[in-house]
Design an enzyme around this catalytic site. Structure first.
Site, PDB file in Angstrom:
ATOM      1  N   CYS A  38      48.567  45.532  45.146  1.00 10.07           N
ATOM      2  CA  CYS A  38      49.192  46.772  45.665  1.00 10.07           C
ATOM      3  C   CYS A  38      48.364  48.191  45.394  1.00 10.07           C
ATOM      4  O   CYS A  38      47.482  48.545  45.750  1.00 10.07           O
ATOM      5  CB  CYS A  38      50.636  47.034  46.333  1.00 10.07           C
TER       6      CYS A  38
HETATM    7  N1  SAJ Z   1      51.700  50.437  36.091  1.00  5.90           N
HETATM    8  C1  SAJ Z   1      52.249  51.261  34.276  1.00  5.90           C
HETATM    9  N2  SAJ Z   1      52.323  52.267  34.518  1.00  5.90           N
HETATM   10  C2  SAJ Z   1      53.655  52.956  35.400  1.00  5.90           C
HETATM   11  C3  SAJ Z   1      53.805  52.003  36.390  1.00  5.90           C
HETATM   12  C4  SAJ Z   1      53.349  50.832  36.826  1.00  5.90           C
HETATM   13  O1  SAJ Z   1      50.720  51.371  34.448  1.00  5.90           O
HETATM   14  O2  SAJ Z   1      53.648  53.443  35.223  1.00  5.90           O
HETATM   15  C5  SAJ Z   1      51.627  49.629  36.464  1.00  5.90           C
HETATM   16  C6  SAJ Z   1      51.928  47.931  36.077  1.00  5.90           C
HETATM   17  O3  SAJ Z   1      51.935  47.445  34.730  1.00  5.90           O
HETATM   18  C7  SAJ Z   1      51.097  46.507  37.748  1.00  5.90           C
HETATM   19  C8  SAJ Z   1      50.700  48.261  38.034  1.00  5.90           C
HETATM   20  O4  SAJ Z   1      50.643  49.136  37.323  1.00  5.90           O
HETATM   21  O5  SAJ Z   1      50.130  46.749  36.552  1.00  5.90           O
HETATM   22  C9  SAJ Z   1      51.722  48.254  39.650  1.00  5.90           C
HETATM   23  O6  SAJ Z   1      52.611  48.451  39.298  1.00  5.90           O
HETATM   24  P1  SAJ Z   1      54.041  48.984  40.305  1.00  5.90           P
HETATM   25  O7  SAJ Z   1      55.361  49.201  39.572  1.00  5.90           O
HETATM   26  O8  SAJ Z   1      53.646  50.134  41.280  1.00  5.90           O
HETATM   27  O9  SAJ Z   1      54.007  47.439  40.979  1.00  5.90           O
HETATM   28  P2  SAJ Z   1      53.518  47.114  42.434  1.00  5.90           P
HETATM   29  O10 SAJ Z   1      51.871  46.625  42.349  1.00  5.90           O
HETATM   30  O11 SAJ Z   1      54.482  45.530  42.536  1.00  5.90           O
HETATM   31  O12 SAJ Z   1      53.535  48.239  43.185  1.00  5.90           O
HETATM   32  C10 SAJ Z   1      54.909  47.822  44.487  1.00  5.90           C
HETATM   33  C11 SAJ Z   1      54.763  49.128  45.685  1.00  5.90           C
HETATM   34  N3  SAJ Z   1      55.186  48.238  46.444  1.00  5.90           N
HETATM   35  C12 SAJ Z   1      54.611  48.006  47.836  1.00  5.90           C
HETATM   36  O13 SAJ Z   1      53.531  48.557  47.815  1.00  5.90           O
HETATM   37  C13 SAJ Z   1      56.032  47.860  48.870  1.00  5.90           C
HETATM   38  C14 SAJ Z   1      55.013  50.023  45.114  1.00  5.90           C
HETATM   39  O14 SAJ Z   1      54.636  50.815  45.966  1.00  5.90           O
HETATM   40  C15 SAJ Z   1      55.847  50.366  45.201  1.00  5.90           C
HETATM   41  O15 SAJ Z   1      56.539  51.995  43.976  1.00  5.90           O
HETATM   42  C16 SAJ Z   1      55.904  49.582  43.269  1.00  5.90           C
HETATM   43  O16 SAJ Z   1      56.426  47.697  44.111  1.00  5.90           O
HETATM   44  C17 SAJ Z   1      57.538  49.341  42.662  1.00  5.90           C
HETATM   45  O17 SAJ Z   1      58.430  50.666  42.428  1.00  5.90           O
HETATM   46  O18 SAJ Z   1      58.115  48.553  42.346  1.00  5.90           O
END
Ligand code: SAJ
Length: 442
Positions: free
Chosen positions: A283
């Site tokens: 995403c």
């Molecule tokens: N990440 C960082 N630092 C952060 C947060 C995330 O480096 O502070 C990295 C993670 O390690 C990962 C990537 O970013 O590699 C994405 O992480 P994510 O927490 O955004 O997880 P996703 O990709 O599963 O995002 C989903 C998304 N949900 C949808 O699109 C429906 C996002 O909108 C959500 O906010 C996120 O999950 C969530 O909150 O867990």
């Protein structure tokens, strides 16, 4: 909520609205992945008869066997719905002939050129259009650029001569599934929906209201498409910001993790994000480039997105530099060193390696001549530059010249790791409570 009378203006609207209210509407879900299968289950649980349509024979077979392949849907929930006839799956799109509603939940990846790959949306809509009939509600859920529903999907359906908002209804509703989230699941995540016409929006609202707790109608498909892109672009850019702050702090000898934790004590106007080895997942690294591609067509440069994309893309290189310097301090070249990676999934406690920065770090280290191994309890094997690598037990960390924590799974034995490792580069602050000269932090 008293429904606006908009759905009593035509017989078509009244008939479909009545089918939806009485749960007689036959629901179709195209794409039975981490979005489509939970959605199909929610509508089947609400009492609808649901047909899942997927191009994968294997997925259809497993659904019909009540054997779930989606972590958020236990087979114990899926099987009874299949046995009761509430939910079935097929690969045959002619099932559309018997359906009243269709949700399209297919992937929208990026091509190598960072252009949107619309092939899954186009191919599924081509199949739907072949069996499409009056009185249907069609809702696109795949994350995409503003305008897709009106410019790509709608024309494929109006080719039939049917008129949107009168003969059929069409909406966009962004998927917000967060796999593995224990608190927010499909049923209780607010559902935004916008239609091509007010009647379409109201039909979409009525539909979701039968199975989901919160529905948020908006004025158009473009607004609904843009909502999702704002949500995920917001995340991507803030992660890029905190990664740049981490590189600044590194250069100034400041502990960025301490800075973030202290900033997070501000009870308003701040939201913590954390630096890491890069941006993974299907995403966050992808969705913003759907927006920047579209705005470029409109002559507007999405500079924040491009810059954040660049910074996030630099993080694997930044981590490899940290590893190289840490080994150098121990008078060891990367070339010939044994380096053990802890965690290869793109984020903690999941098994998905799509766009995982771990793969970039491992590839860069291998190209510098290191021997790279990994442990990940959720990922038994990975393909690295064509070669298959199996996950090894955590004890392998003891043989490595350097251990790198890339994904901070809860399942890891961190005290044991600190004990057995010679040198640790921690990119997730997983060892925040441990002070040891052998630990190098991002
Ligand atoms: N990440 C960082 N630092 C952060 C947060 C995330 O480096 O502070 C990295 C993670 O390690 C990962 C990537 O970013 O590699 C994405 O992480 P994510 O927490 O955004 O997880 P996703 O990709 O599963 O995002 C989903 C998304 N949900 C949808 O699109 C429906 C996002 O909108 C959500 O906010 C996120 O999950 C969530 O909150 O867990």
């Amino acid at each position: 909520m008293t429904e606006p009378q908009i759905l009593s203006t035509t017989a078509t609207a009244e008939i479909l609205a009545d089918k939806i209210r009485t749960k007689r509407a036959r629901v179709g879900i195209v794409g039975l992945g981490y979005v489509g299968l939970p959605l199909a289950v929610e509508f089947a649980k609400a009492g609808f008869t649901v047909t899942g349509i997927d191009i994968s024979e294997e997925k259809a077979r497993r659904v019909n066997a009540g054997d779930s392949y989606i972590g958020d849907i236990p087979s114990s929930v899926l099987a009874p719905l299949v046995e009761s006839g509430k939910l079935r799956a097929t690969t045959d799109f002619s099932a559309v002939l018997e359906l009243d509603t269709i949700n399209i939940c297919v992937p929208t990846p990026l091509r190598k050129t960072k252009d949107p790959d619309m092939s899954f949306i186009v191919s599924s809509c081509q199949e739907i259009a072949r069996h499409f009939h009056a009185g249907m509600l069609v809702i696109l859920e795949s994350t995409t650029y503003p305008g897709t529903t009106d410019e790509v999907v709608l024309p494929m359906l109006t080719k039939s001569g049917l008129v949107a908002g009168e003969d059929f209804y069409i909406c966009f509703s962004p998927e917000r599934v967060d796999p593995g989230n224990p608190k927010y699941q499909t049923s209780n995540i607010p559902k935004v929906v916008g239609g091509c016409t007010p009647a379409c929006t109201e039909m979409g609202r009525l539909f979701y209201a039968q199975a989901l707790e919160y529905v948020v109608p908006v004025s158009s498909t473009q607004v609904a498409e843009m909502v999702k892109l704002l949500e995920n672009t917001f995340r991507m850019i803030n992660i890029g910001l905190v990664n740049e702050i981490a590189m600044m702090c590194d250069r100034m000898g400041i502990n960025v993790w301490e800075v973030i934790d202290a900033a997070a004590t501000k009870p308003f106007g701040f939201m913590p994000f954390y630096p890491g080895p890069g941006l993974g997942g299907h995403c966050i690294p992808i969705d913003p480039f759907y927006l920047s591609w579209k705005t470029k067509q409109a002559g507007i440069e999405a500079r924040f997105i491009e810059l954040a994309g660049y910074i996030n893309g630099q993080m694997p290189h930044f981590v490899v530099d940290k590893i190289q310097n840490a080994l150098n301090d121990a008078a060891k070249p990367v070339n010939g060193s044994k380096i053990h990676i802890m965690g290869v999934a793109y984020k903690r406690d999941i098994d998905d390696v799509r766009e995982s920065p771990a793969l970039d770090v491992m590839m860069l280290l291998q190209r510098k001549g290191a021997t790279v191994t990994y442990s990940d309890p959720h990922v038994p094997s990975i393909k690295l530059e064509g070669l298959e690598l199996q996950s090894t037990p955590e004890s392998a960390a003891g043989d490595a010249d350097c251990v790198v924590i890339i994904t901070d799974h809860a399942a890891f034995d961190y005290p044991g790791l600190v004990e057995r490792a010679k040198l640790i580069v921690d990119t997730r602050n997983a060892l925040k409570k441990v002070s040891s000269a052998k630990i190098v932090r991002l």
